[in-house]
Design a protein around this motif. Structure first.
Motif, short mmCIF file in Angstrom:
data_model
loop_
_atom_site.label_atom_id
_atom_site.label_comp_id
_atom_site.label_asym_id
_atom_site.label_seq_id
_atom_site.Cartn_x
_atom_site.Cartn_y
_atom_site.Cartn_z
N SER A 1 0.89 -1.27 -0.15
CA SER A 1 -0.11 0.22 -0.08
C SER A 1 0.84 1.37 -0.09
O SER A 1 0.48 2.14 -0.48
N ASP A 2 1.90 1.25 0.57
CA ASP A 2 3.04 2.42 0.70
C ASP A 2 3.83 2.45 -0.74
O ASP A 2 4.45 1.42 -1.07
N PRO A 3 3.58 3.35 -1.35
CA PRO A 3 4.44 3.59 -2.79
C PRO A 3 5.91 3.58 -2.69
O PRO A 3 6.37 3.04 -3.63
N ALA A 4 6.45 3.96 -1.77
CA ALA A 4 7.84 4.14 -1.40
C ALA A 4 8.33 2.78 -1.07
O ALA A 4 9.37 2.35 -1.60
N LYS A 5 7.69 2.08 -0.34
CA LYS A 5 8.22 0.48 -0.10
C LYS A 5 7.82 -0.19 -1.12
O LYS A 5 8.70 -1.26 -1.38
N GLU A 6 6.87 -0.13 -1.92
CA GLU A 6 6.78 -0.92 -3.21
C GLU A 6 7.81 -0.55 -4.11
O GLU A 6 8.24 -1.40 -4.77
N LEU A 7 8.24 0.70 -4.23
CA LEU A 7 9.26 0.96 -5.09
C LEU A 7 10.53 0.12 -4.75
O LEU A 7 11.25 -0.42 -5.63
N ARG A 8 11.02 0.35 -3.49
CA ARG A 8 11.96 -0.57 -2.88
C ARG A 8 11.84 -1.97 -3.37
O ARG A 8 12.75 -2.72 -3.52
N ALA A 9 10.62 -2.32 -3.04
CA ALA A 9 10.73 -4.00 -3.29
C ALA A 9 10.72 -4.43 -4.76
O ALA A 9 11.24 -5.12 -5.06
N ARG A 10 10.23 -3.64 -5.79
CA ARG A 10 10.57 -3.71 -7.14
C ARG A 10 11.83 -3.46 -7.51
O ARG A 10 12.40 -4.38 -8.19
N ASP A 11 12.41 -2.60 -6.89
CA ASP A 11 14.01 -2.46 -7.17
C ASP A 11 14.71 -3.83 -6.69
O ASP A 11 15.68 -4.16 -7.39
N LEU A 12 14.44 -4.20 -5.66
CA LEU A 12 15.07 -5.25 -4.82
C LEU A 12 14.67 -6.47 -5.81
O LEU A 12 15.49 -7.43 -5.97
N SER A 13 13.48 -6.82 -6.22
CA SER A 13 13.01 -7.84 -6.84
C SER A 13 13.85 -8.06 -8.36
O SER A 13 13.97 -8.94 -8.81
N ARG A 14 14.21 -6.68 -9.07
CA ARG A 14 14.96 -6.83 -10.07
C ARG A 14 16.46 -7.23 -10.01
O ARG A 14 16.92 -7.47 -10.85
N GLU A 15 16.72 -7.31 -8.69
CA GLU A 15 18.22 -7.62 -8.28
C GLU A 15 18.46 -9.01 -8.11
O GLU A 15 19.40 -9.92 -8.10
N LEU A 16 17.18 -10.00 -7.89
CA LEU A 16 17.22 -11.12 -7.35
C LEU A 16 16.82 -12.21 -8.60
O LEU A 16 15.81 -11.76 -9.37
N ARG A 17 17.60 -13.18 -8.57
CA ARG A 17 17.23 -14.26 -9.66
C ARG A 17 16.16 -15.26 -9.20
O ARG A 17 16.13 -15.80 -8.14
N CYS A 18 15.31 -15.42 -10.32
CA CYS A 18 14.40 -16.45 -10.19
C CYS A 18 15.04 -17.97 -9.94
O CYS A 18 15.87 -18.34 -10.94
N MET A 19 14.93 -18.84 -8.89
CA MET A 19 15.78 -19.92 -8.95
C MET A 19 15.24 -21.10 -9.84
O MET A 19 15.98 -22.11 -10.02
N VAL A 20 14.03 -20.95 -10.59
CA VAL A 20 13.36 -21.97 -11.44
C VAL A 20 13.64 -21.35 -12.84
O VAL A 20 14.12 -22.28 -13.40
N CYS A 21 13.76 -20.24 -13.14
CA CYS A 21 13.94 -19.59 -14.49
C CYS A 21 15.45 -19.25 -14.67
O CYS A 21 16.00 -19.36 -15.77
N GLN A 22 16.09 -18.79 -13.85
CA GLN A 22 17.39 -18.53 -13.56
C GLN A 22 18.20 -17.60 -14.48
O GLN A 22 18.97 -17.07 -14.04
N ASN A 23 17.36 -17.19 -15.79
CA ASN A 23 17.83 -15.87 -16.28
C ASN A 23 16.83 -14.78 -16.31
O ASN A 23 17.16 -13.83 -16.97
N GLN A 24 15.95 -14.88 -15.31
CA GLN A 24 15.08 -14.01 -15.06
C GLN A 24 15.09 -13.36 -13.53
O GLN A 24 15.52 -14.15 -12.84
N SER A 25 14.58 -11.96 -13.40
CA SER A 25 14.63 -11.60 -11.98
C SER A 25 13.24 -12.33 -11.38
O SER A 25 12.41 -12.57 -12.17
N ILE A 26 12.97 -12.03 -10.23
CA ILE A 26 11.54 -12.42 -9.67
C ILE A 26 10.88 -11.64 -9.94
O ILE A 26 9.75 -11.92 -9.93
N ASP A 27 11.09 -10.44 -10.57
CA ASP A 27 10.25 -9.07 -10.76
C ASP A 27 9.46 -9.52 -12.00
O ASP A 27 8.18 -9.38 -12.37
N ASP A 28 10.30 -10.27 -12.90
CA ASP A 28 9.74 -10.72 -14.28
C ASP A 28 9.22 -12.08 -14.25
O ASP A 28 8.49 -12.22 -15.34
N SER A 29 9.50 -13.00 -13.41
CA SER A 29 9.26 -14.14 -13.44
C SER A 29 7.88 -14.54 -12.94
O SER A 29 7.20 -14.05 -11.88
#
Length: 153
Positions: free
Chosen positions: A17-45
């Protein structure tokens, strides 16, 4: 339809609900690898594990963790492989140094090869044949006897 190609896999029920926290979460999600897809971030998977990781990131942010604490928690839990861009540390130094070293080594190999070629071209490549004294005398005699077609005699 083309504008939708960059859509992310984040579901509406995951969004904070907090846009600032959501932005942080999205930024972090782009830095993390999906362990299933391995070539995608968890933001995209769209994999279920990626959804679980996105929710875990949001839980940690809601609990008040900093970005570094969230990443440290996930690395401790899943290992360094969870990061799309590994950290520069002693055990990942080879990973970071190998591409520039390979590029530099290739450049040095090309430079050495170029120097060898220029030296062999300057010194002659062995395709010329030296004439003996008799052959040289015979050549001079033939040149003197035969008029050249473009010069009048």
């Amino acid at each position: 339809m083309l504008g939708c190609s960059a859509a992310h896999a984040v579901q509406p029920d995951e969004i904070m609900s907090d846009p600032a926290k959501e932005l942080r979460a999205r930024d972090l999600s782009r830095e993390l690898r999906c362990m299933v897809c391995q070539n995608q971030s968890i933001d995209d998977s769209e994999a279920p594990l990626a959804r679980d990781l996105r929710l875990l990131v949001r839980e940690r942010i809601a609990a008040g963790d900093s970005d570094a604490q969230v990443l440290d928690f996930l690395v401790a839990r899943y290992g360094e492989f969870v990061l799309l861009k590994p950290r520069v540390e002693p055990h990942t130094l080879l990973l970071w140094l190998l591409p520039p070293l390979a590029l530099g080594g290739g450049g040095v190999a090309l430079w050495i090869n170029g120097r060898r070629r220029s030296k062999s071209a300057a010194a002659g490549d062995g395709s010329t044949v030296e004439l003996t004294a008799d052959e040289e005398a015979r050549l001079q005699q033939l040149i003197a006897e035969e008029p050249l077609p473009d010069r009048p005699v």
